[in-house]
Design a protein around this motif. Structure first.
Motif, PDB file in Angstrom:
ATOM      1  N   GLU A  41       1.303  10.170 -12.868  1.00 38.07           N
ATOM      2  CA  GLU A  41       2.092  10.446 -11.666  1.00 38.07           C
ATOM      3  C   GLU A  41       1.248  10.275 -10.400  1.00 38.07           C
ATOM      4  O   GLU A  41       1.730   9.735  -9.384  1.00 38.07           O
ATOM      5  CB  GLU A  41       2.654  11.865 -11.745  1.00 38.07           C
ATOM      6  N   ALA A  42      -0.010  10.711 -10.435  1.00 39.92           N
ATOM      7  CA  ALA A  42      -0.886  10.544  -9.275  1.00 39.92           C
ATOM      8  C   ALA A  42      -1.173   9.068  -9.005  1.00 39.92           C
ATOM      9  O   ALA A  42      -1.237   8.637  -7.840  1.00 39.92           O
ATOM     10  CB  ALA A  42      -2.188  11.304  -9.498  1.00 39.92           C
ATOM     11  N   LEU A  43      -1.327   8.284 -10.064  1.00 38.26           N
ATOM     12  CA  LEU A  43      -1.602   6.857  -9.885  1.00 38.26           C
ATOM     13  C   LEU A  43      -0.386   6.114  -9.335  1.00 38.26           C
ATOM     14  O   LEU A  43      -0.540   5.136  -8.591  1.00 38.26           O
ATOM     15  CB  LEU A  43      -2.036   6.246 -11.216  1.00 38.26           C
ATOM     16  N   LEU A  44       0.815   6.555  -9.693  1.00 44.20           N
ATOM     17  CA  LEU A  44       2.012   5.938  -9.120  1.00 44.20           C
ATOM     18  C   LEU A  44       2.037   6.136  -7.605  1.00 44.20           C
ATOM     19  O   LEU A  44       2.370   5.211  -6.840  1.00 44.20           O
ATOM     20  CB  LEU A  44       3.266   6.545  -9.757  1.00 44.20           C
ATOM     21  N   GLU A  45       1.700   7.345  -7.169  1.00 40.84           N
ATOM     22  CA  GLU A  45       1.633   7.605  -5.726  1.00 40.84           C
ATOM     23  C   GLU A  45       0.505   6.808  -5.084  1.00 40.84           C
ATOM     24  O   GLU A  45       0.665   6.245  -3.987  1.00 40.84           O
ATOM     25  CB  GLU A  45       1.430   9.099  -5.503  1.00 40.84           C
ATOM     26  N   SER A  46      -0.638   6.726  -5.768  1.00 37.65           N
ATOM     27  CA  SER A  46      -1.763   5.956  -5.234  1.00 37.65           C
ATOM     28  C   SER A  46      -1.416   4.480  -5.104  1.00 37.65           C
ATOM     29  O   SER A  46      -1.801   3.825  -4.131  1.00 37.65           O
ATOM     30  CB  SER A  46      -2.979   6.136  -6.140  1.00 37.65           C
ATOM     31  N   ARG A  47      -0.690   3.943  -6.077  1.00 35.88           N
ATOM     32  CA  ARG A  47      -0.329   2.525  -6.021  1.00 35.88           C
ATOM     33  C   ARG A  47       0.579   2.240  -4.825  1.00 35.88           C
ATOM     34  O   ARG A  47       0.404   1.227  -4.120  1.00 35.88           O
ATOM     35  CB  ARG A  47       0.369   2.112  -7.317  1.00 35.88           C
ATOM     36  N   ALA A  48       1.549   3.116  -4.594  1.00 38.59           N
ATOM     37  CA  ALA A  48       2.457   2.904  -3.469  1.00 38.59           C
ATOM     38  C   ALA A  48       1.679   2.917  -2.151  1.00 38.59           C
ATOM     39  O   ALA A  48       1.900   2.057  -1.276  1.00 38.59           O
ATOM     40  CB  ALA A  48       3.542   3.976  -3.477  1.00 38.59           C
ATOM     41  N   ALA A  85      -5.279   0.093  -8.229  1.00 38.45           N
ATOM     42  CA  ALA A  85      -4.227   1.089  -8.429  1.00 38.45           C
ATOM     43  C   ALA A  85      -3.127   0.550  -9.341  1.00 38.45           C
ATOM     44  O   ALA A  85      -2.612   1.254 -10.214  1.00 38.45           O
ATOM     45  CB  ALA A  85      -3.645   1.501  -7.083  1.00 38.45           C
ATOM     46  N   GLN A  86      -2.748  -0.720  -9.150  1.00 41.12           N
ATOM     47  CA  GLN A  86      -1.731  -1.312 -10.017  1.00 41.12           C
ATOM     48  C   GLN A  86      -2.222  -1.422 -11.459  1.00 41.12           C
ATOM     49  O   GLN A  86      -1.486  -1.140 -12.413  1.00 41.12           O
ATOM     50  CB  GLN A  86      -1.345  -2.686  -9.478  1.00 41.12           C
ATOM     51  N   ALA A  98      -1.554   2.273  -1.749  1.00 40.02           N
ATOM     52  CA  ALA A  98      -2.478   1.144  -1.695  1.00 40.02           C
ATOM     53  C   ALA A  98      -1.754  -0.142  -1.353  1.00 40.02           C
ATOM     54  O   ALA A  98      -2.295  -0.996  -0.615  1.00 40.02           O
ATOM     55  CB  ALA A  98      -3.203   1.000  -3.035  1.00 40.02           C
ATOM     56  N   ASP A  99      -0.530  -0.327  -1.842  1.00 33.26           N
ATOM     57  CA  ASP A  99       0.230  -1.535  -1.518  1.00 33.26           C
ATOM     58  C   ASP A  99       0.545  -1.595  -0.022  1.00 33.26           C
ATOM     59  O   ASP A  99       0.434  -2.653   0.625  1.00 33.26           O
ATOM     60  CB  ASP A  99       1.531  -1.567  -2.326  1.00 33.26           C
ATOM     61  N   ILE A 100       0.942  -0.450   0.525  1.00 37.63           N
ATOM     62  CA  ILE A 100       1.246  -0.412   1.962  1.00 37.63           C
ATOM     63  C   ILE A 100      -0.019  -0.666   2.781  1.00 37.63           C
ATOM     64  O   ILE A 100      -0.005  -1.408   3.784  1.00 37.63           O
ATOM     65  CB  ILE A 100       1.871   0.958   2.319  1.00 37.63           C
ATOM     66  N   ALA A 101      -1.133  -0.058   2.350  1.00 36.59           N
ATOM     67  CA  ALA A 101      -2.385  -0.236   3.086  1.00 36.59           C
ATOM     68  C   ALA A 101      -2.830  -1.690   3.074  1.00 36.59           C
ATOM     69  O   ALA A 101      -3.362  -2.203   4.082  1.00 36.59           O
ATOM     70  CB  ALA A 101      -3.470   0.657   2.470  1.00 36.59           C
ATOM     71  N   TYR A 102      -2.618  -2.396   1.961  1.00 33.26           N
ATOM     72  CA  TYR A 102      -3.020  -3.805   1.893  1.00 33.26           C
ATOM     73  C   TYR A 102      -2.176  -4.654   2.857  1.00 33.26           C
ATOM     74  O   TYR A 102      -2.713  -5.517   3.578  1.00 33.26           O
ATOM     75  CB  TYR A 102      -2.875  -4.309   0.462  1.00 33.26           C
ATOM     76  N   GLU A 103      -0.893  -4.416   2.903  1.00 31.39           N
ATOM     77  CA  GLU A 103      -0.032  -5.186   3.802  1.00 31.39           C
ATOM     78  C   GLU A 103      -0.425  -4.934   5.267  1.00 31.39           C
ATOM     79  O   GLU A 103      -0.508  -5.878   6.084  1.00 31.39           O
ATOM     80  CB  GLU A 103       1.427  -4.808   3.561  1.00 31.39           C
ATOM     81  N   LEU A 104      -0.689  -3.681   5.593  1.00 30.78           N
ATOM     82  CA  LEU A 104      -1.067  -3.361   6.972  1.00 30.78           C
ATOM     83  C   LEU A 104      -2.414  -3.972   7.339  1.00 30.78           C
ATOM     84  O   LEU A 104      -2.605  -4.478   8.456  1.00 30.78           O
ATOM     85  CB  LEU A 104      -1.120  -1.834   7.149  1.00 30.78           C
ATOM     86  N   SER A 105      -3.368  -3.946   6.408  1.00 25.99           N
ATOM     87  CA  SER A 105      -4.695  -4.481   6.722  1.00 25.99           C
ATOM     88  C   SER A 105      -4.638  -5.978   6.983  1.00 25.99           C
ATOM     89  O   SER A 105      -5.312  -6.492   7.890  1.00 25.99           O
ATOM     90  CB  SER A 105      -5.666  -4.177   5.572  1.00 25.99           C
ATOM     91  N   PHE A 106      -3.838  -6.710   6.210  1.00 26.10           N
ATOM     92  CA  PHE A 106      -3.763  -8.154   6.427  1.00 26.10           C
ATOM     93  C   PHE A 106      -3.069  -8.473   7.753  1.00 26.10           C
ATOM     94  O   PHE A 106      -3.465  -9.414   8.464  1.00 26.10           O
ATOM     95  CB  PHE A 106      -3.032  -8.822   5.258  1.00 26.10           C
ATOM     96  N   GLN A 107      -2.029  -7.701   8.070  1.00 25.94           N
ATOM     97  CA  GLN A 107      -1.364  -7.908   9.360  1.00 25.94           C
ATOM     98  C   GLN A 107      -2.313  -7.614  10.525  1.00 25.94           C
ATOM     99  O   GLN A 107      -2.359  -8.373  11.510  1.00 25.94           O
ATOM    100  CB  GLN A 107      -0.122  -7.014   9.448  1.00 25.94           C
ATOM    101  N   GLN A 108      -3.091  -6.552  10.433  1.00 21.53           N
ATOM    102  CA  GLN A 108      -4.034  -6.228  11.499  1.00 21.53           C
ATOM    103  C   GLN A 108      -5.157  -7.247  11.580  1.00 21.53           C
ATOM    104  O   GLN A 108      -5.670  -7.536  12.678  1.00 21.53           O
ATOM    105  CB  GLN A 108      -4.604  -4.819  11.263  1.00 21.53           C
TER     106      GLN A 108
END
Length: 478
Positions: free
Chosen positions: A404-411, A444-445, A413-423
């Motif tokens: 359950e903790a890894l599911l939250e971590s994956r979500a 995380a995935q 981490a996915d958002i953080a990756y999208e934001l980092s590439f946009q920035q």
């Protein structure tokens, strides 16, 4: 004087009779022998599992294969049960033990054999001519050892217990095989999911590299960013190749369990990893002793060894035998049947070992040592099984929390990756930040898939540790 001698003889005969009676009572009293300690027979176990979080203990359910909700897995388990080589070997072992029971029981019954013999003899008459004579004989021979002390019965009981132990071992192998197939099936699905994840990662980093190279040619990106991206693409290709090999090996291992050619191919993995919503009931520690076939096997081995000790003990007692023989003889073979019985005999015998240089006593002590070994093996099996259940129940909770903790971590981490590439495209962060966010998202995935498979593997191991059947019993027919 004659009266006193007679009186002495009568008194001596009385003493002999009393001594014989005392000997018989002593021997009959020593017929029951066992080396199993009372503590082993009555195990003091806690009423509930320490690691069980259920408010009230419920009996462990059978038919756990259905709870995994995988029709393809049901078919694979059925195929493995019918084709697995090691399972077929144990079935043959059970047949051998069954014949041993028959052979041991035959020793308690009379043995009857028939024999026919014939001969021809030449001798010289006084005239010098040759005279030929034929002699033919037929006989029936009967032999029977009376099992006065129960030695032969103990040997038969030991053979029966070994057969029952073999059946328990077969059942344990069937359960272990079903668990191995289920674990291998989900391992293969997890390997396929990881392969698909690695392929998507390679596609993503390849797209990122194209964007960076295009920007580098326009003077918007630095060469270092391009080389770092190329390194990521190369690493992803290497990981993808390794995962293909792991997937092939997982399929080959599964094929071997089903007695297929282990080529690592021709296995359709079109199912997702199932979700386990509810915890499985674990019953009580006392119920485990009746549910697990390996515990039953160890107990039956102990009883068989104890019966062997009783037989070794009684081998030191006198043996009573009956023997009979009836036969006929004739000078011609064709007259043998019509000759009738010409002789018969019936004898009874009593044999008591007097001196064997300690062989029988040594064999009894060897049998006693085998009982002690089997007793310790039984106790080790029991407490190893208890420890296994406690460990699996504890892991059931921690693995679920981790997943359950890894599911939250994956979500996240996915958002953080999208934001980092946009920035990064806006020039707000360096490409190193993008690579770090990308690595965390991928990790995380990957961890989520592996943790989900670990939850399933632990649940299957818990099913196996609790014993019981993997398939529901067929409904009764009338």
């Amino acid at each position: 004087m004659s009266w006193s001698i007679l009186n002495i003889r009568e008194r001596g005969g009385s003493l002999v009779r009393r001594a014989c009676l005392a000997l018989l009572l002593a021997l009959s009293g020593g017929c029951t022998v066992s080396a199993i300690s009372p503590q082993t027979q009555e195990q003091q176990l806690p009423p509930n599992w320490v690691q069980d979080t259920a408010a009230e203990p419920a009996p462990a359910a059978s038919g756990w294969l259905r709870q995994l909700d995988s029709p393809a897995l049901d078919r694979l388990v059925e195929e493995a049960q019918a084709s697995n080589y090691q399972l077929a070997q144990q079935r043959a072992r059970v047949q051998e033990l069954r014949q041993g029971v028959i052979a041991a029981g035959a020793d308690r019954l009379p043995a009857l054999s028939a024999a026919v013999d014939g001969g021809r003899q030449m001798s010289l008459a006084e005239s010098g001519s040759e005279v030929y004579r034929e002699s033919w004989g037929a006989s029936l021979d009967l032999s029977w050892e009376l099992d006065i002390w129960g030695r032969l019965g103990d040997q038969q009981r030991s053979a029966r217990l070994r057969y029952d132990s073999g059946m328990a071992a077969l059942r344990q192998q069937q359960l272990a095989l079903a668990a191995a197939v289920a674990t291998g099936w989900f391992d293969a699905i997890a390997s396929r999911n990881l392969l698909a994840l690695l392929q998507r990662r390679l596609d993503n980093v390849s797209d990122d590299l194209d964007v960076l190279e295009h920007g580098y040619r326009r003077g918007l990106n630095e060469a270092l960013d391009v080389y770092l991206s190329r390194n990521t693409v190369a690493d992803s290709r290497a990981s993808l190749a390794r995962q293909r090999q792991l997937l092939q090996q997982s399929i080959a291992d599964l094929q071997l369990l089903m007695a297929r050619y282990p080529d690592g191919r021709e296995l359709t993995l079109d199912e997702a990893l199932p979700a386990l919503e509810t915890a499985t009931p674990a019953g009580t520690p006392a119920q485990l002793l009746q549910r697990r076939p390996d515990i039953q096997q160890a107990w039956l081995d102990l009883l068989a060894a104890d019966a062997g000790l009783a037989a070794a003990h009684k081998a030191r007692f006198p043996r009573f035998t009956l023997a009979g023989r009836a036969g006929s003889s004739s000078s011609a073979l064709h007259d043998l049947v019509d000759a009738g019985l010409s002789s018969w005999s019936l004898t009874a015998g009593l044999a008591q070992p007097l001196f064997d240089a300690g062989r029988l006593k040594s064999e009894q002590e060897q049998a006693r040592a085998r009982v002690l070994q089997a007793e310790q093996a039984y106790l080790d099996t029991v407490y190893s099984a208890l420890a296994e259940v406690e460990s699996r129940l504890s892991a059931e909770q921690t693995l679920r929390q981790r997943h359950e903790a890894l599911l939250e971590s994956r979500a996240n981490a996915d958002i953080a990756y999208e934001l980092s590439f946009q920035q990064y495209q806006r020039g707000l962060v360096s490409y190193t930040t993008v690579l770090e966010a990308q690595r965390r998202a991928f990790d995380a995935q990957t961890s989520t898939i592996e943790a989900h498979n670990e939850v399933l593997a632990n649940r299957i191991a818990l099913y196996l540790a609790l014993g019981g059947d993997f398939a529901r019993p067929a409904p009764a027919t009338t």
